[in-house]
Design a protein around this motif. Structure first.
Motif, PDB file in Angstrom:
ATOM      1  N   GLY A 179       1.061  -1.229  -0.035  1.00  0.00           N
ATOM      2  CA  GLY A 179      -0.251   0.009   0.137  1.00  0.00           C
ATOM      3  C   GLY A 179       1.290   1.584   0.039  1.00  0.00           C
ATOM      4  O   GLY A 179       0.195   1.961  -0.311  1.00  0.00           O
ATOM      5  N   THR A 228       0.083   3.514  -3.477  1.00  0.00           N
ATOM      6  CA  THR A 228      -0.634   4.473  -2.997  1.00  0.00           C
ATOM      7  C   THR A 228      -0.052   5.979  -3.420  1.00  0.00           C
ATOM      8  O   THR A 228      -0.302   6.909  -3.765  1.00  0.00           O
ATOM      9  CB  THR A 228      -1.008   4.753  -1.196  1.00  0.00           C
ATOM     10  N   SER A 246      -5.371  11.277  -3.029  1.00  0.00           N
ATOM     11  CA  SER A 246      -4.750   9.740  -2.488  1.00  0.00           C
ATOM     12  C   SER A 246      -5.581   9.417  -1.108  1.00  0.00           C
ATOM     13  O   SER A 246      -5.767   8.233  -0.947  1.00  0.00           O
ATOM     14  CB  SER A 246      -3.916   8.927  -3.334  1.00  0.00           C
ATOM     15  N   CYS A 300      -7.479   6.576   0.999  1.00  0.00           N
ATOM     16  CA  CYS A 300      -6.623   5.642   1.805  1.00  0.00           C
ATOM     17  C   CYS A 300      -7.905   5.582   3.811  1.00  0.00           C
ATOM     18  O   CYS A 300      -7.447   4.857   4.137  1.00  0.00           O
ATOM     19  CB  CYS A 300      -5.710   6.054   1.702  1.00  0.00           C
ATOM     20  N   ALA A 359      -4.471   0.227   3.128  1.00  0.00           N
ATOM     21  CA  ALA A 359      -5.352   1.609   3.352  1.00  0.00           C
ATOM     22  C   ALA A 359      -4.490   2.348   4.720  1.00  0.00           C
ATOM     23  O   ALA A 359      -3.762   3.547   4.332  1.00  0.00           O
ATOM     24  CB  ALA A 359      -6.289   1.854   3.022  1.00  0.00           C
ATOM     25  N   GLY A 410      -0.929   2.774   3.686  1.00  0.00           N
ATOM     26  CA  GLY A 410      -0.827   4.164   2.284  1.00  0.00           C
ATOM     27  C   GLY A 410      -0.513   5.831   3.283  1.00  0.00           C
ATOM     28  O   GLY A 410       0.036   6.544   2.186  1.00  0.00           O
ATOM     29  N   ASN A 411      -0.820   5.555   4.221  1.00  0.00           N
ATOM     30  CA  ASN A 411      -0.986   7.260   4.646  1.00  0.00           C
ATOM     31  C   ASN A 411       0.286   7.392   4.784  1.00  0.00           C
ATOM     32  O   ASN A 411       0.538   8.285   4.917  1.00  0.00           O
ATOM     33  CB  ASN A 411      -1.627   6.936   5.565  1.00  0.00           C
TER      34      ASN A 411
END
Length: 441
Positions: free
Chosen positions: A301, A305, A317, A321, A352, A355-356
């Motif tokens: 991720g 991302t 994005s 996420c 998710a 990805g942050n």
């Protein structure tokens, strides 16, 4: 003299403050005020070496934070068995390391920009190795709190912010992908170092596992630090030039709050999902595999991302996420009582939530500029320390409430609410930046 050559001469040394903004403007640099796709005066491989070195340092630092659980379990089972007070003290060490990772972010980002990214990473790596070495001679849990929790946590905090920000300074078109690869080192480091630590602990004990980790941190970390650099540092900036005005920007305050909520929410499912699955009849071994799946999804991720951010925009994005993470906690977690559903939860949440951590520094650069990326990102990470300190303990208190010991609905709602708050903040900054619905921002 040719102006392009002057630019190259001014920017030749990566981690020394060799040029002022005025000098850069006077030479007529075409990219003045922006970070170039590739800084003049550096070999073409420099940017890739920066990404690789940041990947390694993030893997060493955060991988060992994740690996502490292996050592903690061995100490609780074999060394301090039957001593509940000492076992409880051991539980604070991981929290202290996680807290330190974020708490020192503002100091680290500030020092990186006014001093040197490379030299600061050298100091951080040395402090991490020192923390591991000191811990190997500790006999009491409170001593481990000082060495592992505080000293090692300080070292991790010093390297995390600059290695999160440095790759973005070298790229324009592939900035998201570069940052995603660098921070993916966190997940890969955990996947490699945790089983390695377990093997060493079972064969040589915790003391030697700590000493061996100090050795490879120092060797691999020092090699990686040699390649951490940025294309330009402004020597007009000093320790007295901290950007206090940033706090007057409402977008800045919104981003700080978003990072606090993200951090408070992020780690709780990793800590409590194994207990949830075991309570629902899934074996402990399978539960550990599902968490490993979540870690793999987190690494994927972070890269994916970042890659997506280059095409649909970083703020877009970030909204996606945080929305997926919130949905997974509200909709998937309560029903993830089988191996199949648990796998779906691990994949969705890991992807998710991981990805942050690629998108947060990229969003800071998008909203507030690249020239102060390390210090701004550091401020966000320091605010995140509050979330790191209260997120999981509050979840644990909810679970310990009357009738909640096997009912995780309240916990999943709590974590989902944190992600929903983060989503609200991400949407707010997206709207403040651009109100055009389908624009790439």
């Amino acid at each position: 003299m040719d102006t392009e050559k002057q630019c190259c001469d001014l920017e030749r040394k990566a981690d020394e403050p060799v040029a002022t903004n005025a000098q850069r403007a006077a030479t007529g640099c075409a990219n003045f005020g922006e970070e170039p796709s590739l800084a003049p005066g550096f070999p073409s491989y420099t940017r890739y070496a920066v990404v690789a070195s940041c990947f390694i340092i993030q893997g060493l630092s955060c991988g060992l934070v994740h690996a502490w659980g292996v050592q903690q379990e061995y100490l609780a089972t074999n060394v301090y068995a039957g001593q509940p007070a000492k076992i409880k003290t051991l539980g604070y060490i991981g929290t202290l390391m996680y807290f330190g990772l974020y708490f020192w972010g503002m100091l680290a980002g500030w020092l990186a920009e006014v001093w040197s990214y490379r030299k600061l990473c050298f100091v951080g790596v040395a402090v991490m190795a020192l923390g591991q070495l000191l811990a190997s001679f500790c006999k009491e849990p409170w001593q481990l709190c000082l060495s592992e929790g505080l000293v090692f946590g300080l070292g991790v905090g010093l390297v995390f912010s600059p290695t999160s920000a440095a790759p973005a300074r070298w790229f324009t078109k592939r900035r998201g992908l570069a940052t995603g690869i660098a921070v993916a080192g966190v997940g890969v480091g955990g996947l490699v170092i945790a089983p390695l630590t377990e093997a060493i602990v079972r064969r040589a004990g915790v003391e030697w596992s700590l000493r061996i980790s100090a050795m490879y941190i120092l060797v691999l970390g020092a090699i990686a630090c040699c390649f951490v650099r940025v294309p330009f540092q402004d020597r007009e900036r000093t320790l007295r030039n901290f950007n206090w005005q940033a706090f007057g920007d409402r977008r800045f305050a919104i981003h700080v709050c978003m990072m606090l909520f993200v951090t408070a929410a992020y780690i709780t499912p990793y800590a409590y999902l194994p207990q949830f699955w075991v309570a629902k009849g899934i074996s402990a071994q399978t539960a550990s595999v599902l968490i490993a799946v979540a870690n793999v999804a987190s690494s994927v991720g972070r890269v994916a991302t970042g890659f997506a951010a280059d095409y649909i925009g970083v703020l877009n994005s970030l909204v996606l996420c945080t929305g997926i993470a919130a949905t997974s906690c509200f909709v998937v977690w309560p029903f993830a009582t089988s191996v199949g559903a648990g796998t779906a939860m691990s994949l969705a949440y890991g992807f998710a939530a991981g990805g942050n951590w690629s998108l947060a520094p990229l969003a800071a650069g998008k909203l507030f500029g690249m020239d102060k990326l390390a210090s701004n990102t550091g401020i966000f990470y320091t605010a995140s320390a509050v979330g790191a300190w209260v997120g999981s303990p509050v979840a644990g208190a909810i679970l310990a409430g009357p009738g909640h010991s096997t009912n995780y609905i309240q916990m999943s709602i709590y974590v989902g609410a944190l992600w929903l708050a983060a989503l609200t903040m991400a949407l707010a900054n997206r709207a403040l930046y651009s109100q055009t619905l389908f624009s790439k921002v």
